[in-house]
Scaffold this motif. Structure first.
Motif, mmCIF file in Angstrom:
data_model
loop_
_atom_site.group_PDB
_atom_site.id
_atom_site.type_symbol
_atom_site.label_atom_id
_atom_site.label_comp_id
_atom_site.label_asym_id
_atom_site.label_seq_id
_atom_site.Cartn_x
_atom_site.Cartn_y
_atom_site.Cartn_z
ATOM 1 N N ARG A 168 22.658 -2.890 -15.693
ATOM 2 C CA ARG A 168 22.815 -1.799 -16.655
ATOM 3 C C ARG A 168 23.803 -0.763 -16.153
ATOM 4 N N ASP A 169 23.679 -0.380 -14.882
ATOM 5 C CA ASP A 169 24.600 0.620 -14.324
ATOM 6 C C ASP A 169 26.034 0.101 -14.308
ATOM 7 N N THR A 170 26.207 -1.180 -13.953
ATOM 8 C CA THR A 170 27.553 -1.763 -13.915
ATOM 9 C C THR A 170 28.173 -1.776 -15.302
ATOM 10 N N LEU A 171 27.426 -2.298 -16.281
ATOM 11 C CA LEU A 171 27.936 -2.362 -17.648
ATOM 12 C C LEU A 171 28.189 -0.965 -18.196
ATOM 13 N N PHE A 172 27.292 -0.037 -17.877
ATOM 14 C CA PHE A 172 27.441 1.332 -18.389
ATOM 15 C C PHE A 172 28.701 1.976 -17.832
ATOM 16 N N GLN A 173 28.886 1.897 -16.507
ATOM 17 C CA GLN A 173 30.026 2.586 -15.902
ATOM 18 C C GLN A 173 31.354 1.942 -16.264
ATOM 19 N N ILE A 174 31.383 0.616 -16.388
ATOM 20 C CA ILE A 174 32.609 -0.057 -16.822
ATOM 21 C C ILE A 174 32.983 0.408 -18.221
ATOM 22 N N THR A 175 32.001 0.368 -19.136
ATOM 23 C CA THR A 175 32.259 0.766 -20.520
ATOM 24 C C THR A 175 32.629 2.232 -20.614
ATOM 25 N N TYR B 275 25.031 -3.649 -3.047
ATOM 26 C CA TYR B 275 25.222 -2.378 -2.348
ATOM 27 C C TYR B 275 24.294 -1.269 -2.853
ATOM 28 N N SER B 276 23.792 -1.391 -4.079
ATOM 29 C CA SER B 276 22.925 -0.333 -4.591
ATOM 30 C C SER B 276 21.487 -0.493 -4.166
ATOM 31 N N ALA B 277 21.113 -1.703 -3.744
ATOM 32 C CA ALA B 277 19.735 -1.980 -3.316
ATOM 33 C C ALA B 277 18.738 -1.691 -4.429
ATOM 34 N N GLU B 278 19.156 -1.845 -5.671
ATOM 35 C CA GLU B 278 18.277 -1.657 -6.825
ATOM 36 C C GLU B 278 17.915 -3.025 -7.402
ATOM 37 N N GLY B 279 16.981 -3.032 -8.353
ATOM 38 C CA GLY B 279 16.653 -4.260 -9.044
ATOM 39 C C GLY B 279 17.827 -4.755 -9.862
ATOM 40 N N PHE B 280 17.808 -6.061 -10.203
ATOM 41 C CA PHE B 280 18.965 -6.639 -10.880
ATOM 42 C C PHE B 280 19.217 -5.997 -12.246
ATOM 43 N N GLU B 281 18.145 -5.730 -13.003
ATOM 44 C CA GLU B 281 18.340 -5.154 -14.334
ATOM 45 C C GLU B 281 19.026 -3.805 -14.261
ATOM 46 N N LYS B 282 18.609 -2.969 -13.321
ATOM 47 C CA LYS B 282 19.242 -1.650 -13.201
ATOM 48 C C LYS B 282 20.684 -1.779 -12.718
ATOM 49 N N ALA B 283 20.926 -2.694 -11.787
ATOM 50 C CA ALA B 283 22.300 -2.915 -11.317
ATOM 51 C C ALA B 283 23.177 -3.414 -12.462
ATOM 52 N N LEU C 235 34.757 -1.072 -4.175
ATOM 53 C CA LEU C 235 34.275 -0.860 -5.539
ATOM 54 C C LEU C 235 34.766 0.466 -6.094
ATOM 55 N N THR C 236 34.829 1.479 -5.238
ATOM 56 C CA THR C 236 35.349 2.779 -5.672
ATOM 57 C C THR C 236 36.781 2.647 -6.171
ATOM 58 N N LEU C 237 37.594 1.869 -5.462
ATOM 59 C CA LEU C 237 38.988 1.663 -5.857
ATOM 60 C C LEU C 237 39.072 0.940 -7.204
ATOM 61 N N ILE C 238 38.209 -0.054 -7.401
ATOM 62 C CA ILE C 238 38.219 -0.789 -8.671
ATOM 63 C C ILE C 238 37.837 0.131 -9.824
ATOM 64 N N PHE C 239 36.793 0.926 -9.644
ATOM 65 C CA PHE C 239 36.387 1.856 -10.697
ATOM 66 C C PHE C 239 37.480 2.900 -10.951
ATOM 67 N N PHE D 154 35.081 -8.035 -16.096
ATOM 68 C CA PHE D 154 34.754 -6.983 -15.133
ATOM 69 C C PHE D 154 33.263 -6.956 -14.830
ATOM 70 N N LEU D 155 32.433 -7.166 -15.855
ATOM 71 C CA LEU D 155 30.984 -7.183 -15.644
ATOM 72 C C LEU D 155 30.583 -8.331 -14.730
ATOM 73 N N ILE D 156 31.114 -9.516 -14.973
ATOM 74 C CA ILE D 156 30.775 -10.686 -14.147
ATOM 75 C C ILE D 156 31.198 -10.478 -12.705
ATOM 76 N N LEU D 157 32.376 -9.884 -12.506
ATOM 77 C CA LEU D 157 32.896 -9.701 -11.154
ATOM 78 C C LEU D 157 32.180 -8.611 -10.376
ATOM 79 N N LEU D 158 31.686 -7.588 -11.063
ATOM 80 C CA LEU D 158 31.167 -6.409 -10.363
ATOM 81 C C LEU D 158 29.657 -6.332 -10.273
ATOM 82 N N VAL D 159 28.931 -7.021 -11.153
ATOM 83 C CA VAL D 159 27.483 -6.842 -11.159
ATOM 84 C C VAL D 159 26.854 -7.306 -9.841
ATOM 85 N N GLY D 160 27.372 -8.385 -9.253
ATOM 86 C CA GLY D 160 26.838 -8.868 -7.980
ATOM 87 C C GLY D 160 27.024 -7.876 -6.847
#
Length: 472
Positions: free
Chosen positions: A292-299, A282-290, A319-323, A271-277
């Motif tokens: 972190r947010d992806t891993l955090f919300q998945i977990t 879509y978040s227009a944030e730096g990669f580290e924050k994207a 993405l909303t549907l996947i979450f 899930f992390l590999i598929l969603l982090v990109g």
């Protein structure tokens, strides 16, 4: 139930200390609530202590269901007496959400809540995390009351791993692991920058996979290192506590032997590999924050913790549907998480795959194996029934909420997150919203769904069947 209420009363008292220290003025409501709970609990306990105390399966299911009802009733007293919540449906909702570790809330300004009450709010999740019944299983034998049926009713999942042949020793060791990890994450939170009060509260709700926070912005308020620490301990909380015990005692082969644990880890990585990109795009944030947010919300969603660091409904509808689908996963059986649990999904998909082989070779015996052991037809049937009933409750529950005048996304989200004991969802109950706008009936109905999900459906539903009440 009398013993449970006395324990509940004692667990209200630490909040009194925080109320005095911070001069928040809510020590009296907590003391009154503790006194009322202890007095009624002691009356029940000593009035019936000479009765037949042989707990059979039916008594076990009934005691567990009624105990959660009693805990919800007395657990809401601090909210009502203090005036933090001024009506019964809201008080029931907040208390049940805490005890079932759902994490949904009707409070609109958490930071304005008195410190003692806010601590009790976190404590309700810690109590419900591993199940106060499991604690009582360790205590009841000292009182001459057997505990095995309570343990089975409280933990009705498909696994039956035991750390020790004596049920009391099993419960005690689970609680030692639970308490030890709670202390560990609390210390780390404090060292990494949380103040003592925030560290204690978040330690309680992290290990309980509850998600209640002392901040309106939840975990988004804190530093990245704290968020990474939360991710690690949410992952641990979503792991079967039997496996954690094996890991702590050096039996790592037993840990990786678990098919459910492997599926849990592999799913998180995929899930992390598929969603982090997409989240990064879509978040227009730096990669580290994207990342972190992806891993955090998945977990957070898979373990049904419910902490948030970003609004996952703001990225893209896909993405909303996947979450949203993560609300139906749940982590491991034997953990503090809610939801369906990976072992049920694993059994379903393995059995479905083997069904193709059975079609091609109708005379062949094709057993289903989990952890190298053959899964009996009885367990497969139980899991299939569970999945079907869970889906039916979700559909019917969504219809009920929509008939109360709410849009379909909000109805889906509210029912899915209540039944799965998650917290945030979609629609008007997204990561940045709360449940205050629901009408009284909907709050009571959603509270019932939380209890239903926390006790994994059958413990409560069996009480509504005529077979349960027929004489032996």
């Amino acid at each position: 139930m009398g013993a449970l209420l006395m324990i509940l009363a004692l667990l209200m008292l630490p909040g009194v200390g925080f109320a005095y220290y911070y001069e928040s003025g809510d020590q009296t409501p907590l003391l009154y609530s503790a006194f009322a709970s202890f007095a009624i609990g002691a009356t029940l306990f000593f009035s019936f202590s000479n009765q037949d105390q042989n707990i059979r399966k039916r008594e076990g299911y009934l005691i567990v269901s009624l105990s959660w009802l009693f805990m919800s009733i007395f657990g809401m007293l601090p909210y009502l007496i203090s005036g933090v919540v001024d009506n019964l449906p809201d008080a029931i909702f907040e208390t049940v959400s805490g005890l079932t570790t759902t994490g949904a809330t009707i409070l609109t300004d958490i930071e304005a809540t008195p410190k003692g009450i806010l601590f009790w709010r976190s404590m309700t999740q810690w109590i419900g995390g591993l199940g106060i019944i499991v604690l009582t299983v360790a205590i009841f034998p000292l009182l001459g009351i057997g505990g095995i049926e309570l343990f089975v009713a409280e933990s009705p999942g498909p696994t039956s791993d035991k750390l020790h042949p004596r049920i009391r020793e099993t419960a005690k060791r689970l609680w030692f692991v639970y308490i030890g990890l709670t202390v560990a994450v609390g210390v780390l939170y404090y060292v990494e920058g949380m103040n003592f009060y925030d560290a204690v509260n978040h330690a309680l709700t992290t290990m309980a996979t509850g998600g209640f926070s002392t901040k309106n912005d939840s975990m988004a308020y804190f530093s990245p290192i704290i968020q990474y620490t939360a991710i690690f301990f949410m992952f641990l909380s979503g792991t079967n506590f039997t496996l954690i015990y094996f890991g702590l005692t050096g039996r790592f082969k037993r840990v990786w032997h678990s098919d459910e644990f492997k599926a849990y880890v592999i799913a998180l990585v995929i899930f992390l590999i598929l969603l982090v990109g997409p989240v990064w795009y879509y978040s227009a944030e730096g990669f580290e924050k994207a990342f972190r947010d992806t891993l955090f919300q998945i977990t957070s969603l898979i373990t049904t913790t419910g902490y948030v660091t970003s609004d996952y409904t703001a990225y893209h509808s896909g993405l909303t549907l996947i979450f949203f689908m993560f609300l139906f996963l749940g982590a491991s059986a034997g953990s503090t998480s809610g939801g369906i649990k990976f072992v049920r999904h694993l059994t379903f998909f393995k059995n479905s795959w083997l069904e193709f082989k059975r079609i091609v070779h109708p005379r062949a015996v094709v057993p289903l194996k989990i952890n190298g052991d053959r899964v009996t037809g009885k367990i497969i049937t139980h899991i299939m029934n569970f999945l079907l009933i869970y889906l039916m409750i979700f559909v019917v529950g969504s219809i009920v909420i929509s008939l109360m005048g709410y849009d379909i996304l909000t109805s889906f989200g509210a029912v899915a997150t209540s039944l799965g004991n998650v917290g945030p969802a979609i629609g008007r109950v997204g990561p940045e919203d709360n449940f205050a706008f629901f009408d009284p009936f909907s709050k009571i109905f959603l509270s019932f769904l939380m209890l239903l999900g926390r006790l994994e459906l059958f413990t409560i539903l069996v009480l509504f069947t005529p077979y349960f009440w027929r004489a032996n």
